[in-house]
Structures are given as structure tokens and as C-alpha cells.
Design an enzyme around this catalytic site. Structure first.
Site, mmCIF file in Angstrom:
data_model
loop_
_atom_site.group_PDB
_atom_site.id
_atom_site.type_symbol
_atom_site.label_atom_id
_atom_site.label_comp_id
_atom_site.label_asym_id
_atom_site.label_seq_id
_atom_site.Cartn_x
_atom_site.Cartn_y
_atom_site.Cartn_z
ATOM 1 N N CYS A 2 0.808 -1.213 0.000
ATOM 2 C CA CYS A 2 0.000 0.000 0.000
ATOM 3 C C CYS A 2 0.851 1.278 0.000
ATOM 4 O O CYS A 2 1.981 1.264 0.457
ATOM 5 C CB CYS A 2 -0.877 0.044 1.238
ATOM 6 N N ARG A 27 5.185 -0.149 -5.903
ATOM 7 C CA ARG A 27 5.106 -0.983 -4.710
ATOM 8 C C ARG A 27 4.136 -2.150 -4.873
ATOM 9 O O ARG A 27 4.149 -3.072 -4.073
ATOM 10 C CB ARG A 27 4.670 -0.138 -3.513
ATOM 11 N N TRP A 74 -3.018 -2.698 -1.408
ATOM 12 C CA TRP A 74 -2.677 -4.088 -1.733
ATOM 13 C C TRP A 74 -3.483 -4.923 -0.753
ATOM 14 O O TRP A 74 -3.243 -4.900 0.459
ATOM 15 C CB TRP A 74 -1.179 -4.326 -1.558
ATOM 16 N N ASN A 98 -1.737 1.733 5.734
ATOM 17 C CA ASN A 98 -0.850 0.683 5.229
ATOM 18 C C ASN A 98 -0.605 -0.295 6.364
ATOM 19 O O ASN A 98 -0.495 0.127 7.504
ATOM 20 C CB ASN A 98 0.523 1.237 4.865
ATOM 21 N N GLY A 99 -0.446 -1.563 6.040
ATOM 22 C CA GLY A 99 -0.113 -2.549 7.066
ATOM 23 C C GLY A 99 -1.340 -3.314 7.518
ATOM 24 O O GLY A 99 -2.359 -3.350 6.823
ATOM 25 N N GLU A 477 16.520 -18.743 -7.725
ATOM 26 C CA GLU A 477 16.189 -17.376 -8.142
ATOM 27 C C GLU A 477 15.609 -17.375 -9.563
ATOM 28 O O GLU A 477 14.651 -16.658 -9.854
ATOM 29 C CB GLU A 477 17.433 -16.485 -8.035
ATOM 30 N N LYS A 481 11.993 -15.917 -10.413
ATOM 31 C CA LYS A 481 11.796 -14.841 -11.401
ATOM 32 C C LYS A 481 10.737 -15.264 -12.423
ATOM 33 O O LYS A 481 9.852 -14.498 -12.770
ATOM 34 C CB LYS A 481 13.079 -14.549 -12.170
ATOM 35 N N GLU A 484 7.226 -15.381 -10.863
ATOM 36 C CA GLU A 484 6.731 -14.040 -10.515
ATOM 37 C C GLU A 484 6.144 -13.309 -11.708
ATOM 38 O O GLU A 484 5.089 -12.703 -11.607
ATOM 39 C CB GLU A 484 7.883 -13.168 -9.977
ATOM 40 N N HIS A 500 16.381 -37.589 -6.787
ATOM 41 C CA HIS A 500 15.673 -37.935 -5.557
ATOM 42 C C HIS A 500 14.229 -37.446 -5.608
ATOM 43 O O HIS A 500 13.644 -37.106 -4.573
ATOM 44 C CB HIS A 500 16.406 -37.340 -4.350
ATOM 45 N N LYS A 600 5.953 -4.857 -4.083
ATOM 46 C CA LYS A 600 7.398 -4.592 -4.059
ATOM 47 C C LYS A 600 7.925 -4.543 -2.635
ATOM 48 O O LYS A 600 8.955 -5.103 -2.327
ATOM 49 C CB LYS A 600 7.654 -3.255 -4.757
HETATM 50 C C1 G6P Z 1 8.871 -8.891 -2.346
HETATM 51 C C2 G6P Z 1 9.443 -8.580 -3.717
HETATM 52 C C3 G6P Z 1 10.676 -9.443 -3.964
HETATM 53 C C4 G6P Z 1 11.686 -9.255 -2.854
HETATM 54 C C5 G6P Z 1 11.070 -9.504 -1.471
HETATM 55 C C6 G6P Z 1 11.986 -9.034 -0.360
HETATM 56 O O1 G6P Z 1 8.327 -10.164 -2.325
HETATM 57 O O2 G6P Z 1 8.481 -8.808 -4.705
HETATM 58 O O3 G6P Z 1 11.268 -9.061 -5.195
HETATM 59 O O4 G6P Z 1 12.753 -10.143 -3.050
HETATM 60 O O5 G6P Z 1 9.857 -8.774 -1.325
HETATM 61 O O6 G6P Z 1 12.066 -7.629 -0.412
HETATM 62 P P1 G6P Z 1 13.219 -6.775 0.198
HETATM 63 O O7 G6P Z 1 12.819 -5.353 -0.005
HETATM 64 O O8 G6P Z 1 13.297 -7.125 1.670
HETATM 65 O O9 G6P Z 1 14.481 -7.143 -0.507
#
Ligand code: G6P
Length: 605
Positions: A2, A27, A74, A98-99, A477, A481, A484, A500, A600
Site C-alpha cells: 500500500c 510498490r 494491496w 498501510n499494514g 532465483e 523470477k 513471478e 531424488h 514490491k
Molecule cells: C517482495 C518482492 C521481492 C523481494 C522480497 C523481499 O516479495 O516482490 O522481489 O525479493 O519482497 O524484499 P526486500 O525489499 O526485503 O528485498
């Protein structure tokens, strides 16, 4: 997650509030709204979905008014509908939040028992009711807020206005960031300095538990005990220009391409080439006394922690444990003396990572942070800040922050190794790290090959990634990616784990992305790859010329990387992994920069 913008203005605010929301779009959000006070009444527009929907509502029915608050939501409690979108109005009170209010349920039950009616499913509406109840009982707005704040549990930032006091904007922060902007005959409230940048560069960051009363002439800040306090006004340095994509189609693409520059920028503050030294910022503890390292992070940053474990253990011979932050506190970790706790975070605000940091500090552990936002909560709370210099990262899927975090992690590992008397040839480490930007540029040169093969991957339902050693977390990762931004199911595995279980998934329809720089682990990884090929796997091999010459046959594609030292391979191989996810998402036509359901900056647990 948010976003909040509030303006106590000297001119109409609606357009500027919308502009502020645009700057918070990165965000992640799924509905938005604006409320102004005009002619002693609230006027509000809200819309589910992207900001263009809200902009359209505003074009149809413009909002007048010189004071207002705005929000991108959000969803946490209740679907992203118009009714659940903020601002929430109850009586004479309007609130954005927010939160999460964790105790909203008993509060809501109590308010309903008193005959109060709720119009949304949000936790936020209880805040509006609680403040409205105080006001109805005769309290002034500041006193009403001060009474309500201690009733709220959880992590939150609030923006509040009261209809009968059109010249007052209130804010409060506990566990979610909130900034105050100082203007000329105007003052502002914002989730971050970026949102306020076109309005002002003069910013004060509220501290935990602070609340603020903003008028056009003055800003008064109070701590959690309602004592008036001053918080330093700093120059945010955030650009007032709307951060743009340059010649790129998406922010994510731009940020992938920025990596040689921002990694070089980051490394510059850690490398002393003339002295052949890898340096860290000054610290007031003795690195040589560190006997173990506990790394905590979320998402992409947690994979930096996993790669860091390989590096720190190999170079410094100091044991490392890595946790995802959401699990950390609740597993009640054993924190032995002489542990260094390290948090890794782009935003420095991720709720779980922040909570883990506080857990470590409460246990008396010395802490360090690899953080991209120097004004963030984590940056302010760690004992040793090890900044990344990635610049603002707008694409939700982290790319340049990841590689800058890796660069800092490598510098940290080398320093710890030196402090332990184990580093060996430091000049060699410096030289290897100095090669990263150029090797990354060379990796970017293969963008066209990756784009050309992306449609093959885009057609898949499932994709597997394999890697060994530090390339195992990179496989994780890669899979993250792809999930996501392309919404394709993907998993990363340690190559040796393939047989396994995951090998049961292999058939002609499942592409297997193998990350295998030539070197000591190459033959073993290739054996695992060939076991999968024998069962029909469609392999994409990412390796250097030597590796491709040796094992590139019978693959559907190869992506050639420059030959690099094992220490820096994860930084360089991150580039094709990111580009592959990017081009697959573009081929699928998804919203690359703001993928569905993601945020974000995740400021709730
Ligand atoms: C969210 C983002 C990710 C990020 C994670 C941790 O899930 O979408 O891209 O890796 O938060 O965020 P930070 O700001 O703590 O690196």
C-alpha cells in the site's frame, strides 16, 4: 504494497495526489482512491484495479479541494473492490492505512456490539470507527488519534482527516514507514520520499510510534508517549522527475541493463584497487571475534543469503545459517554468543525481515544489513550498514538489487576471511570482483539469443532449473523470477537432488534450464543433466564456451557466458536468468513490472 500520499495544500490537490500515487505504483497494489475536503464536506473517488481506472473516475467527476489524502491498496482483508478501497469514511473521519491491524476482529466485534455499522471487509475501517467514536464523544482530532493509537496492534502507517477540521492532516507510524514533507505554505505526508519528490525534497522520517499533526504552516511530531519531538529534516535527494523507462519497454528490462553500472557503483565503495583491498564501512565491533553468521531475508534477497553461505564458509571458514525471515522468529533460533546477524533487503522495510532483525537485537546479537534504501527502518537499526547502490528499483521482480547485494556479500565474505587470517591472495579477489561489470555487459550481449528462444519456454506449463554450489540458489532465483512475472510454474533444484524426486517430472514438455559454468562442479552437474536428457528433458544450457563445447549437444538451446572465476559466476549468470524470465513474460503478454498479486515492499507479515 500500500501507498499513502497526503497534501495540506495551498492549491487544488487532486491531480497532485494522483501523481503521488503514480510514483508509488511500483510498490504493487490492486485498487486506489482519493478523498479531499471541499466546502466542509468529504469528496471521494475510488476504483478497483490500476490507477488508470481511478484517473478515469476523476476525469468524469473531478475532485475539488485544497487538502486530501490518497492511497493505493494491496488487499489483505477483503477483495480489491471499490467498497474495500481506501480512503474509508466513517462519520466525520476519513482514514487511509498501510499494514495490518492484527486485533481488528475484537475491535470490530466491540464496535458492532455498540451498534456501529461496517461498510467494508477491511481491518482499516475499525480505525476510522474508533477515531469517529472519540470525536463523537467530544474529543478534538489530535486527542482522538492519541487515544486510539495504543488500542491498535500490528504494523501500520495511517493518514487521517477530520471533516470539521479541514486544515489538519494527521499521520501515525508503527512498523510501516511514513514521511513528512515540508513545503512552502503546504505540507505533506507520504509513504516514501519518492512519492513526495515533485512536491518537496525536505523530508522528515517518522520514528516508530510517532504521530504527526500537519497544517499548512506547521508540522508537529509526537512520540508514542505524546511528547512533542523533533525529527531531523533531511534533503531526500529523490528525483522529482517521474522515473522513466528510458529506451526500455519495461522498468525490469531497464534495471537488468543498468546492472554493469550499478554493480560497478556498489563495488567502488568496497574495493580499494590501489591497496589491493576489499574494505567495509567502519564498524564498532571486532570482525575477527565473529564465530558464526546468521543471515535472514525474504524472497530474492534470501537467495543472496544462500549464495553468501557458500562464499563465507569457503573463504572464511565461519559457519553460516540462512533463514527466510517469516520462519526465523517462530522457530525460536538458538543465538550463540559471537554471532553476527545479517539482514538483506532491497527496501529495508520488509516486515518479516525487520521483525527478525529486532528479534536478533533483542537477543543481544550484533547485526549488519545489506540494504538498498539508506533511510529505511532496517538501515537505521543495524549496527553495521553495508549499503548497495542500486538506485531505486521500480520493477516488482528484483534484479539489480539482487546483483548489488551479491557484490556486497562477496565483499563482506572477503573481509571476514581476512579478519580470520584466511583470505590468501586479496589482490586476486579484488581483481575478480573488478571484472564483474564487464562480464555482465558481455552477458547482456546475448540478450538477442535469449529473446529468440523465449517462446519455447513460454509454451511450457512447468520449467525446472538446476544448479550446483552457488549456482543452486541461482537456480532457485531463476525459478522465482519466472514464476513471478510469467506465471509459469517453475522450481529450482540442486542438480544432485534431481534423481531424488524431481526427475519424475521430466518429459518432453518440461524445459530444464541448467546453470553450469565450467569449473570444478561442472562435470557433476552435466552428469545430472544427462540423466534428465536420457529421459527426454529439453535442456537449455547456460555455460561458457568451454562448457558448451563439452556438453552443449542435444540441447534445445545454449546461452554462452564469458569465462569467469567461480567467485563471480553467480553475479554474471544472474543476467541470463533474469533475461530469460523477462522475455518469457513479454512473450506471454503479462504485466512485467507489476505482476498480479505481488507487492514490491511487503510491509505486512
Ligand atoms: C517482495 C518482492 C521481492 C523481494 C522480497 C523481499 O516479495 O516482490 O522481489 O525479493 O519482497 O524484499 P526486500 O525489499 O526485503 O528485498
Amino acid at each position: 504494497m500500500c501507498g499513502i500520499v497526503g497534501i495540506m495544500g495551498g492549491e487544488p490537490v487532486a491531480d497532485r495526489l494522483l501523481d503521488g500515487l503514480k510514483r508509488l505504483e511500483y510498490r504493487g497494489y490492486d485498487s486506489a482512491g482519493i478523498c479531499t475536503i471541499h466546502d466542509d464536506r468529504f469528496d471521494r473517488r475510488r476504483a478497483p484495479g490500476k490507477l488508470k481506472n481511478l484517473a478515469q473516475r476523476l476525469a468524469e467527476e473531478p475532485l475539488a479541494g485544497m487538502a486530501g489524502i490518497a492511497h493505493t491498496r494491496w488487499a489483505t482483508h477483503g477483495a480489491p473492490t471499490e467498497d474495500n478501497a481506501h480512503p474509508h469514511i466513517v462519520g466525520d473521519v476519513v482514514v487511509v492505512h498501510n499494514g495490518i491491524i492484527e486485533n481488528f476482529k475484537p475491535l470490530r466485534d466491540e464496535l458492532i456490539a455498540q451498534g456501529r455499522e461496517f461498510r467494508s471487509q477491511t481491518d482499516t475501517e475499525v480505525v476510522a470507527h474508533l477515531i469517529a467514536r472519540e470525536i463523537e464523544n467530544g474529543a478534538a482530532p489530535r486527542a482522538a488519534l492519541a487515544t486510539v493509537l495504543p488500542m491498535l496492534h500490528g504494523a501500520f502507517a495511517l493518514g487521517v482527516m477530520v471533516r470539521t477540521h479541514p486544515d489538519l492532516l494527521l499521520g501515525a507510524r508503527l512498523g510501516a514507514p511514513l514521511t513528512v514533507g515540508y513545503g512552502d505554505g503546504e505540507n505533506y505526508l507520504g509513504s516514501d520520499a519518492l512519492a513526495l519528490a515533485p512536491l518537496t525534497q525536505r523530508i522528515a522520517y517518522l520514528e516508530e510510534g510517532d504521530w504527526v499533526a500537519i497544517t499548512r504552516e506547521a508540522v508537529e511530531i509526537y512520540d508514542r508517549d505524546n511528547n512533542a519531538v523533533t525529527r531531523p529534516i533531511v534533503n531526500s535527494g529523490a528525483s522529482g522527475q517521474l522515473i522513466d523507462k528510458g529506451n526500455h519497454r519495461h522498468f525490469m528490462q531497464k534495471e537488468i541493463y543498468e546492472q554493469p553500472v550499478v554493480v560497478a557503483q556498489t563495488l567502488r565503495s568496497y574495493l580499494r584497487p590501489l591497496e589491493s583491498k576489499v574494505a567495509l564501512p567502519d564498524m564498532d565491533f571486532d570482525l575477527s571475534a565473529i564465530e558464526r553468521v546468521a543471515i535472514v531475508a525474504c524472497g530474492t534477497a534470501s537467495y543472496v543469503g544462500m549464495i553468501g553461505k557458500y562464499w563465507i564458509e569457503q573463504l572464511a571458514r565461519v559457519p553460516v545459517e540462512v533463514d527466510v525471515a517469516s520462519e526465523y522468529r517462530y522457530r525460536d533460533p538458538v543465538l550463540l554468543p559471537n554471532t553476527l546477524g545479517i539482514v538483506i533487503s532491497q527496501s529495508g522495510e520488509t516486515a518479516d525481515t525487520l521483525a527478525a532483525l529486532r528479534h536478533m537485537r533483542a537477543a543481544g546479537v550484533t547485526t549488519a544489513g545489506i540494504i538498498n534504501v539508506p533511510t529505511s527502518s532496517m538501515a537505521r537499526e543495524v549496527d553495521l550498514l553495508m549499503p548497495t547502490h542500486a538506485g531505486p528499483e521500480i520493477g516488482v521482480a528484483s534484479t539489480k538489487a539482487f546483483t548489488c547485494q551479491l557484490a556486497v556479500m562477496a565483499a563482506f565474505a572477503a573481509n571476514l576471511a581476512r579478519a580470520k587470517g584466511r583470505l590468501g591472495d586479496e589482490a586476486d579477489v579484488v581483481q575478480q570482483l573488478q571484472q564483474v561489470p564487464e562480464a555482465m555487459s558481455e552477458a547482456l550481449g546475448h540478450d538477442g539469443d535469449i529473446e529468440a528462444m523465449a517462446p519455447k519456454i513460454a509454451a511450457a506449463r512447468d520449467v525446472l532449473y538446476l544448479g550446483r554450489g552457488p549456482e543452486f540458489p541461482l537456480a532457485l532465483e531463476g525459478a522465482l523470477k519466472l514464476k513471478e512475472i510469467s506465471y509459469i510454474h517453475a522450481e529450482g533444484y540442486a542438480s544432485g537432488e534431481m534423481k531424488h524426486g524431481p526427475i519424475a517430472l521430466i518429459d518432453e514438455a518440461v524445459p530444464l534450464i541448467v546453470i553450469a559454468p565450467s569449473g570444478p562442479l561442472f562435470d557433476k552437474t552435466v552428469s545430472n543433466m544427462q540423466e534428465a536428457q536420457a529421459r527426454g528433458a529439453q535442456v537449455v544450457l547456460i555455460s561458457d564456451a568451454e562448457g558448451i563445447a563439452q556438453a552443449g549437444e542435444n540441447t534445445i538451446a545454449t546461452i554462452e557466458m564469458p569465462k569467469v572465476a567461480p567467485l563471480i559466476a553467480p553475479l554474471v549468470y544472474a543476467v541470463p536468468v533474469q533475461l530469460l524470465a523477462y522475455h518469457v513474460a513479454v512473450a506471454k503478454g503479462t504485466d512485467v513490472d507489476q505482476p498480479r498479486n505481488l507487492a514490491k515492499s511487503v510491509t505486512v507479515e
